[in-house]
Write a protein that holds these residues in place. Sequence first.
Motif, short mmCIF file in Angstrom:
data_model
loop_
_atom_site.label_atom_id
_atom_site.label_comp_id
_atom_site.label_asym_id
_atom_site.label_seq_id
_atom_site.Cartn_x
_atom_site.Cartn_y
_atom_site.Cartn_z
N PHE A 95 0.82 -1.05 0.13
CA PHE A 95 -0.02 0.01 0.06
C PHE A 95 1.17 1.30 0.08
O PHE A 95 2.06 1.11 0.89
N TYR A 96 0.46 2.13 -0.93
CA TYR A 96 1.19 3.37 -0.85
C TYR A 96 0.32 4.61 -0.37
O TYR A 96 -0.74 4.77 -0.84
N VAL A 97 0.72 5.31 0.62
CA VAL A 97 -0.31 6.21 1.29
C VAL A 97 0.09 7.57 0.64
O VAL A 97 1.14 8.27 0.90
N ALA A 98 -0.90 7.85 -0.16
CA ALA A 98 -0.84 9.29 -0.75
C ALA A 98 -2.41 9.43 -1.19
O ALA A 98 -3.29 9.30 -0.58
N ALA A 99 -2.55 10.00 -2.46
CA ALA A 99 -3.67 9.97 -3.25
C ALA A 99 -4.17 8.63 -3.64
O ALA A 99 -3.62 7.90 -4.14
N SER A 100 -5.48 8.47 -3.35
CA SER A 100 -6.02 7.15 -3.92
C SER A 100 -6.28 7.44 -5.51
O SER A 100 -7.45 8.00 -5.93
N THR A 113 -2.74 2.06 -4.04
CA THR A 113 -2.72 3.49 -3.72
C THR A 113 -3.72 3.89 -2.62
O THR A 113 -4.83 3.58 -3.25
N VAL A 114 -3.45 4.54 -1.59
CA VAL A 114 -4.74 4.62 -0.69
C VAL A 114 -4.41 5.92 0.01
O VAL A 114 -3.35 6.50 0.25
N SER A 115 -5.71 6.67 0.05
CA SER A 115 -5.61 8.03 0.68
C SER A 115 -5.32 7.85 2.46
O SER A 115 -5.86 6.84 2.82
N ALA A 116 -4.83 8.96 2.91
CA ALA A 116 -4.41 8.80 4.36
C ALA A 116 -5.80 8.90 5.19
O ALA A 116 -5.85 8.42 6.25
N GLU A 117 -6.81 9.18 4.34
CA GLU A 117 -8.22 9.42 5.02
C GLU A 117 -9.00 8.11 5.05
O GLU A 117 -10.09 8.05 5.69
N SER A 118 -8.61 6.96 4.23
CA SER A 118 -9.09 5.88 4.23
C SER A 118 -9.28 4.88 5.64
O SER A 118 -8.27 5.08 6.40
#
Length: 146
Positions: A95-100, A113-118
């Motif tokens: 998982f890469y924490v940035a923009a989804s 790619t996953v948002s920090a808000e997820s």
Amino acid sequence: MNKDKIIDTIRTKIADKIQTFEKLIGETRASNNETKSSMGDKYETSREMVQQEINNLQRQLNETVNQQALIQKITSEPSPKVQNGALVKTDRGLFYVAASVGEISIDQQKIMTVSAESPLIKAMSGKKKGDVFTINTITQTIENIW
């Protein structure tokens, strides 16, 4: 793991999305100008529906521009814990924490790619290599962080 490649891929995907939304908004505005007729109320209803579609596309464009601004701030520096810009390997995936922007493939490795808000990232936020977290009754172990 080459985080520079990941960041470049995400930047390209976001730039492509922005171009697509801008094109769609332009095409929708053009069709709105061509919708003129002598049908009175039907014409107004049609114009309103087209305007709502433009507003929806504009909202999505704004969200994508915000993602672009976020990804511009991220560096490829190693991360000691799960945070924005971290590449996290769990026993369930990368998982890469940035923009989804969905799943990307770098050097035949699938990375989500996953948002920090997820919810997933909120569950593992601040954790370090070897830590365990649970989300939706599924327990995962953080195997590595770059």
